[in-house]
Motif scaffolding. Structure first.
Motif, PDB file in Angstrom:
ATOM      1  N   TRP A   9       0.825  -1.208   0.000  1.00 39.01           N
ATOM      2  CA  TRP A   9       0.000   0.000   0.000  1.00 39.01           C
ATOM      3  C   TRP A   9       0.859   1.258   0.000  1.00 39.01           C
ATOM      4  O   TRP A   9       0.495   2.273  -0.572  1.00 39.01           O
ATOM      5  N   GLN A  10       2.013   1.170   0.651  1.00 42.80           N
ATOM      6  CA  GLN A  10       2.937   2.294   0.655  1.00 42.80           C
ATOM      7  C   GLN A  10       4.348   1.759   0.412  1.00 42.80           C
ATOM      8  O   GLN A  10       4.579   0.563   0.424  1.00 42.80           O
ATOM      9  N   TYR A  11       5.278   2.683   0.153  1.00 46.76           N
ATOM     10  CA  TYR A  11       6.673   2.275  -0.018  1.00 46.76           C
ATOM     11  C   TYR A  11       7.537   3.041   0.979  1.00 46.76           C
ATOM     12  O   TYR A  11       7.390   4.249   1.120  1.00 46.76           O
ATOM     13  N   PRO A  12       8.477   2.345   1.667  1.00 46.77           N
ATOM     14  CA  PRO A  12       8.704   0.896   1.587  1.00 46.77           C
ATOM     15  C   PRO A  12       7.642   0.116   2.348  1.00 46.77           C
ATOM     16  O   PRO A  12       6.964   0.677   3.206  1.00 46.77           O
ATOM     17  N   PRO A  13       7.511  -1.179   2.053  1.00 45.73           N
ATOM     18  CA  PRO A  13       6.520  -1.993   2.765  1.00 45.73           C
ATOM     19  C   PRO A  13       6.998  -2.329   4.165  1.00 45.73           C
ATOM     20  O   PRO A  13       8.173  -2.186   4.495  1.00 45.73           O
ATOM     21  N   LYS A  14       6.068  -2.785   4.989  1.00 38.66           N
ATOM     22  CA  LYS A  14       6.446  -3.305   6.299  1.00 38.66           C
ATOM     23  C   LYS A  14       7.073  -4.679   6.097  1.00 38.66           C
ATOM     24  O   LYS A  14       6.510  -5.522   5.417  1.00 38.66           O
ATOM     25  N   VAL A  36       4.289  -2.629  -6.684  1.00 34.26           N
ATOM     26  CA  VAL A  36       3.032  -1.959  -7.010  1.00 34.26           C
ATOM     27  C   VAL A  36       2.520  -1.279  -5.752  1.00 34.26           C
ATOM     28  O   VAL A  36       2.324  -1.931  -4.726  1.00 34.26           O
ATOM     29  N   SER A  37       2.301   0.028  -5.830  1.00 33.93           N
ATOM     30  CA  SER A  37       1.941   0.769  -4.625  1.00 33.93           C
ATOM     31  C   SER A  37       1.145   2.014  -4.982  1.00 33.93           C
ATOM     32  O   SER A  37       1.089   2.431  -6.147  1.00 33.93           O
ATOM     33  N   THR A  38       0.538   2.613  -3.963  1.00 32.24           N
ATOM     34  CA  THR A  38      -0.176   3.879  -4.170  1.00 32.24           C
ATOM     35  C   THR A  38       0.778   5.064  -4.125  1.00 32.24           C
ATOM     36  O   THR A  38       0.382   6.190  -4.415  1.00 32.24           O
ATOM     37  N   THR A  39       2.033   4.806  -3.743  1.00 37.75           N
ATOM     38  CA  THR A  39       3.052   5.862  -3.719  1.00 37.75           C
ATOM     39  C   THR A  39       4.234   5.429  -4.576  1.00 37.75           C
ATOM     40  O   THR A  39       4.565   4.241  -4.623  1.00 37.75           O
ATOM     41  N   PRO A  40       4.899   6.344  -5.269  1.00 38.55           N
ATOM     42  CA  PRO A  40       6.023   5.958  -6.132  1.00 38.55           C
ATOM     43  C   PRO A  40       7.215   5.452  -5.331  1.00 38.55           C
ATOM     44  O   PRO A  40       7.471   5.905  -4.219  1.00 38.55           O
ATOM     45  N   THR A  43      13.669   3.461  -5.538  1.00 40.57           N
ATOM     46  CA  THR A  43      14.837   2.580  -5.496  1.00 40.57           C
ATOM     47  C   THR A  43      14.603   1.227  -6.162  1.00 40.57           C
ATOM     48  O   THR A  43      15.525   0.434  -6.281  1.00 40.57           O
ATOM     49  N   VAL A  44      13.380   0.939  -6.591  1.00 42.66           N
ATOM     50  CA  VAL A  44      13.077  -0.317  -7.283  1.00 42.66           C
ATOM     51  C   VAL A  44      12.159  -0.015  -8.461  1.00 42.66           C
ATOM     52  O   VAL A  44      11.555   1.056  -8.539  1.00 42.66           O
ATOM     53  N   ASP A  45      12.076  -0.974  -9.386  1.00 43.92           N
ATOM     54  CA  ASP A  45      11.089  -0.841 -10.458  1.00 43.92           C
ATOM     55  C   ASP A  45       9.709  -0.801  -9.819  1.00 43.92           C
ATOM     56  O   ASP A  45       9.393  -1.622  -8.953  1.00 43.92           O
ATOM     57  N   SER A  46       8.901   0.143 -10.237  1.00 40.71           N
ATOM     58  CA  SER A  46       7.615   0.284  -9.556  1.00 40.71           C
ATOM     59  C   SER A  46       6.509   0.681 -10.514  1.00 40.71           C
ATOM     60  O   SER A  46       6.751   1.216 -11.600  1.00 40.71           O
ATOM     61  N   ILE A  47       5.296   0.386 -10.082  1.00 39.44           N
ATOM     62  CA  ILE A  47       4.085   0.801 -10.782  1.00 39.44           C
ATOM     63  C   ILE A  47       3.226   1.524  -9.754  1.00 39.44           C
ATOM     64  O   ILE A  47       2.844   0.941  -8.737  1.00 39.44           O
ATOM     65  N   CYS A  48       2.952   2.780 -10.003  1.00 41.52           N
ATOM     66  CA  CYS A  48       2.180   3.574  -9.048  1.00 41.52           C
ATOM     67  C   CYS A  48       0.701   3.524  -9.424  1.00 41.52           C
ATOM     68  O   CYS A  48       0.322   3.855 -10.551  1.00 41.52           O
ATOM     69  N   ILE A  49      -0.118   3.093  -8.481  1.00 40.03           N
ATOM     70  CA  ILE A  49      -1.565   3.009  -8.676  1.00 40.03           C
ATOM     71  C   ILE A  49      -2.219   4.090  -7.810  1.00 40.03           C
ATOM     72  O   ILE A  49      -2.247   3.967  -6.579  1.00 40.03           O
ATOM     73  N   TYR A  78      -3.465  -6.182   4.488  1.00 40.95           N
ATOM     74  CA  TYR A  78      -4.857  -6.233   4.033  1.00 40.95           C
ATOM     75  C   TYR A  78      -5.190  -5.405   2.788  1.00 40.95           C
ATOM     76  O   TYR A  78      -5.861  -5.913   1.881  1.00 40.95           O
ATOM     77  N   PRO A  79      -4.788  -4.131   2.656  1.00 35.91           N
ATOM     78  CA  PRO A  79      -5.241  -3.337   1.509  1.00 35.91           C
ATOM     79  C   PRO A  79      -4.840  -3.892   0.144  1.00 35.91           C
ATOM     80  O   PRO A  79      -5.453  -3.548  -0.867  1.00 35.91           O
ATOM     81  N   THR A  80      -3.821  -4.759   0.095  1.00 34.99           N
ATOM     82  CA  THR A  80      -3.362  -5.284  -1.199  1.00 34.99           C
ATOM     83  C   THR A  80      -3.806  -6.724  -1.454  1.00 34.99           C
ATOM     84  O   THR A  80      -3.543  -7.267  -2.526  1.00 34.99           O
ATOM     85  N   TYR A  81      -4.455  -7.339  -0.487  1.00 32.65           N
ATOM     86  CA  TYR A  81      -4.823  -8.746  -0.638  1.00 32.65           C
ATOM     87  C   TYR A  81      -5.767  -8.973  -1.818  1.00 32.65           C
ATOM     88  O   TYR A  81      -5.648  -9.960  -2.548  1.00 32.65           O
ATOM     89  N   LEU A  82      -6.719  -8.081  -2.015  1.00 26.59           N
ATOM     90  CA  LEU A  82      -7.699  -8.263  -3.083  1.00 26.59           C
ATOM     91  C   LEU A  82      -7.019  -8.252  -4.451  1.00 26.59           C
ATOM     92  O   LEU A  82      -7.302  -9.106  -5.301  1.00 26.59           O
ATOM     93  N   ALA A  83      -6.115  -7.303  -4.665  1.00 25.88           N
ATOM     94  CA  ALA A  83      -5.399  -7.223  -5.947  1.00 25.88           C
ATOM     95  C   ALA A  83      -4.593  -8.489  -6.199  1.00 25.88           C
ATOM     96  O   ALA A  83      -4.592  -9.037  -7.313  1.00 25.88           O
ATOM     97  N   ALA A  84      -3.905  -8.967  -5.172  1.00 21.02           N
ATOM     98  CA  ALA A  84      -3.080 -10.166  -5.317  1.00 21.02           C
ATOM     99  C   ALA A  84      -3.939 -11.409  -5.539  1.00 21.02           C
ATOM    100  O   ALA A  84      -3.579 -12.294  -6.325  1.00 21.02           O
TER     101      ALA A  84
END
Length: 234
Positions: A9-14, A36-40, A43-49, A78-84
């Protein structure tokens, strides 16, 4: 090197306790991460949603990401479970769930039924669950009825990835649907149908030629017979 699609959901992850961070960072350095995150992420390849809800995040992610190019799906909290889950159900790629908290932690020991249902489904579909701490591990077993053998600690992510990928390969799910066989069967059916049509057409043409030849023959015989009668009558 494994290609990992990581949802956060955010970067970096927990990533669990601070004590595990160096080991985790070393493990992740041996994989290719697309985050894949809601924030850019810089330091890694990323996709901002740019999403504000888990549902919106899942919908947008499913529209812009080709999940088939990845070996592992890894979802953080939890916030990313549905997408995965959507990506997993579409491709059957192995799913790793990283749980640092549950609905019970977010609601002071109580549970939100909607959150609980999604978490339980994610935990059940996951190849492995990385528990952020012992409290979460105990909760997974007691409240979600997850087998302890499915739960791993946060200090062996690389081995978890390897195990998930190998199990996926051994299961045969990495093999694409044999479309060529199906296509060949269709082509064979079309070929047989075409062949039958050709044979029927040729048969009809042969009969037509025979009919024409027979008529010509009979006409010729008839004319010859009439000429003979005419000559005899003179």
């Amino acid at each position: 090197m494994m290609n990992v699609l990581m949802y956060g959901w955010q970067y970096p992850p927990k990533l669990g306790s601070t004590a595990n961070f160096q080991k985790i960072a070393k493990d992740l350095s041996q994989t290719k991460i697309t985050y894949v995150s809601t924030t850019p992420a810089k330091t890694v390849d990323s996709i901002c949603i740019p999403a504000t809800t888990p549902e919106e995040f899942a919908h947008q992610a499913s529209q812009v990401i080709d999940v088939n190019q990845f070996d592992i799906l890894h979802a953080h909290d939890y916030p990313t479970y549905l997408a995965a889950l959507i990506a997993h159900e579409q491709t059957q790629k192995p799913l790793i769930i990283h749980a640092n908290e549950t609905t019970f932690d977010r609601h002071e020991g109580l549970r939100n039924e909607e959150e609980f249902a999604l978490e339980k489904k994610a935990f059940e579909h996951a190849h492995k669950i990385i528990a952020g701490n012992n409290k979460v591990r105990d909760r997974l077993v007691a409240s979600y009825k997850i087998d302890e053998s499915k739960i791993v600690s946060a200090d062996n992510i690389l081995e978890t990835y390897k195990h998930a990928k190998n199990s996926y390969i051994l299961s045969g799910k990495n093999k694409e649907t044999p479309c060529d066989v199906k296509d060949d069967a269709v082509k064979e059916e079309e070929f047989s149908s075409s062949s039958e049509n050709i044979l029927v057409n040729n048969h009809e043409k042969t009969l037509a030629w025979l009919r024409v030849g027979l008529v010509d023959f009979l006409v010729g015989v008839g004319i010859g017979f009439l000429i003979a009668l005419f000559l005899l009558s003179i």
